[in-house]
Design an enzyme around this catalytic site. Structure first.
Site, PDB file in Angstrom:
ATOM      1  N   PHE A 161      24.967  11.579  21.083  1.00  0.00           N
ATOM      2  CA  PHE A 161      24.623  13.265  21.852  1.00  0.00           C
ATOM      3  C   PHE A 161      22.769  13.590  21.233  1.00  0.00           C
ATOM      4  CE2 PHE A 161      23.164  17.618  21.946  1.00  0.00           C
ATOM      5  CZ  PHE A 161      23.978  18.290  23.532  1.00  0.00           C
ATOM      6  N   GLU A 162      22.864  13.486  20.440  1.00  0.00           N
ATOM      7  CA  GLU A 162      21.716  13.998  19.855  1.00  0.00           C
ATOM      8  C   GLU A 162      19.763  12.452  20.834  1.00  0.00           C
ATOM      9  OE1 GLU A 162      18.987  13.966  15.611  1.00  0.00           O
ATOM     10  OE2 GLU A 162      20.752  14.350  15.681  1.00  0.00           O
ATOM     11  N   ASP A 199      28.385  25.450  17.446  1.00  0.00           N
ATOM     12  CA  ASP A 199      28.080  26.114  18.185  1.00  0.00           C
ATOM     13  C   ASP A 199      26.737  27.267  18.481  1.00  0.00           C
ATOM     14  OD1 ASP A 199      28.632  27.283  21.129  1.00  0.00           O
ATOM     15  OD2 ASP A 199      30.861  26.824  20.698  1.00  0.00           O
ATOM     16  N   LYS A 241      24.925  32.693  25.811  1.00  0.00           N
ATOM     17  CA  LYS A 241      25.008  33.255  26.473  1.00  0.00           C
ATOM     18  C   LYS A 241      24.379  34.829  25.300  1.00  0.00           C
ATOM     19  CE  LYS A 241      28.251  32.764  30.235  1.00  0.00           C
ATOM     20  NZ  LYS A 241      29.289  33.048  30.649  1.00  0.00           N
ATOM     21  N   GLU A 254      30.406  19.677   4.039  1.00  0.00           N
ATOM     22  CA  GLU A 254      30.512  19.530   5.599  1.00  0.00           C
ATOM     23  C   GLU A 254      31.037  20.688   5.681  1.00  0.00           C
ATOM     24  OE1 GLU A 254      28.842  16.293   8.901  1.00  0.00           O
ATOM     25  OE2 GLU A 254      29.823  15.709   7.237  1.00  0.00           O
TER      26      GLU A 254
END
Length: 244
Positions: free
Chosen positions: A225-226, A148, A152, A73
């Site tokens: 979070f998910e 991540d 942008k 992982e």
């Protein structure tokens, strides 16, 4: 295709070569250790942490105390999902790489408190571990969850999932081994799919008509979070490719 030079270790990252001159599995960010994480380093570090040693192949049998399928992982964050997966799959060994001290401390704490025996941790860049401590065709699986997305456009080149890195992962998988990626950013999901489809060593496991993605495998837990994102109508995309 020529390989870039190896990246610096997590311990020497500050003031080092700019990010994209080398392949890295991380971008170092500041984080503060809590007292529980500090204690976990002291109490459980000797048991679960592995020391990076360049050009010294890892003896996985010695490291885990057994022979079992080896899953790597890369970038486990605070380690909650990693701990859950390891407990769901006690038959597998999980070799986990993360450079952020608070996250490593958090996973050490979970391993110690829950008595998880099938996790070992490198606090080191996964690219260097792959290049110098693991031979090709030594892994049965690789997990990279929610890297991540670098939203942008001018930062897209910093995304982890790029052709050279995926080829590196594919070469380290045994035939039949799998690469499982997940993201909650659809443009990144599409780029991931394009990159993986371009790697000739990998085959998509997605069913026909699925647009290339798979349903969330049962072993991957939903993070807080998910869950929050799903309630807001945000999507999550999983990809599972296997080594041919």
């Amino acid at each position: 295709m020529s390989e870039p030079s190896a990246p610096p270790s997590a311990d020497t990252e500050a003031n080092s070569t700019p990010f994209r001159r080398v392949i890295k599995s991380y971008v170092l960010r500041a984080g503060r250790m809590g007292p529980g994480q500090t204690r976990a380093y002291e109490q459980y570090g000797p048991r679960f942490l592995l020391k990076y040693a360049a050009d010294q192949p890892l003896d996985t049998t010695a490291a885990f105390g057994r022979q079992a399928p080896l899953i790597m992982e890369i970038g486990f964050g605070m380690g909650g999902a990693t701990a859950d997966i390891a407990q769901t799959r006690p038959q597998d060994n999980f070799l986990c790489c993360e450079v952020h001290e608070p996250g490593v401390g958090a996973l050490l704490k979970l391993c110690g408190e829950r008595g998880i025996e099938n996790i070992r941790i490198f606090r080191h860049d996964a690219v260097e571990v792959l290049d110098h401590m693991l031979p090709e065709q030594s892994l049965d699986g690789v997990h990279i969850f929610f890297p991540d997305p670098w939203h942008k456009s001018r930062h897209h080149k910093r995304r982890l999932i790029q052709p050279a890195f995926v080829n590196r992962l594919a070469r380290h998988l045994r035939p039949g081994g799998y690469l499982h990626l997940a993201t909650d950013w659809e443009p990144y999901a599409q780029q991931m799919l394009e990159v993986l489809q371009g790697e000739t060593l990998l085959v998509n496991t997605a069913a026909a008509g699925s647009q290339g993605f798979v349903p969330k495998p049962a072993y991957r837990p939903l993070t807080k979070f998910e869950n929050r994102g799903l309630k807001l109508g945000h999507g999550v995309w999983d990809l599972v490719f296997v080594r041919s």
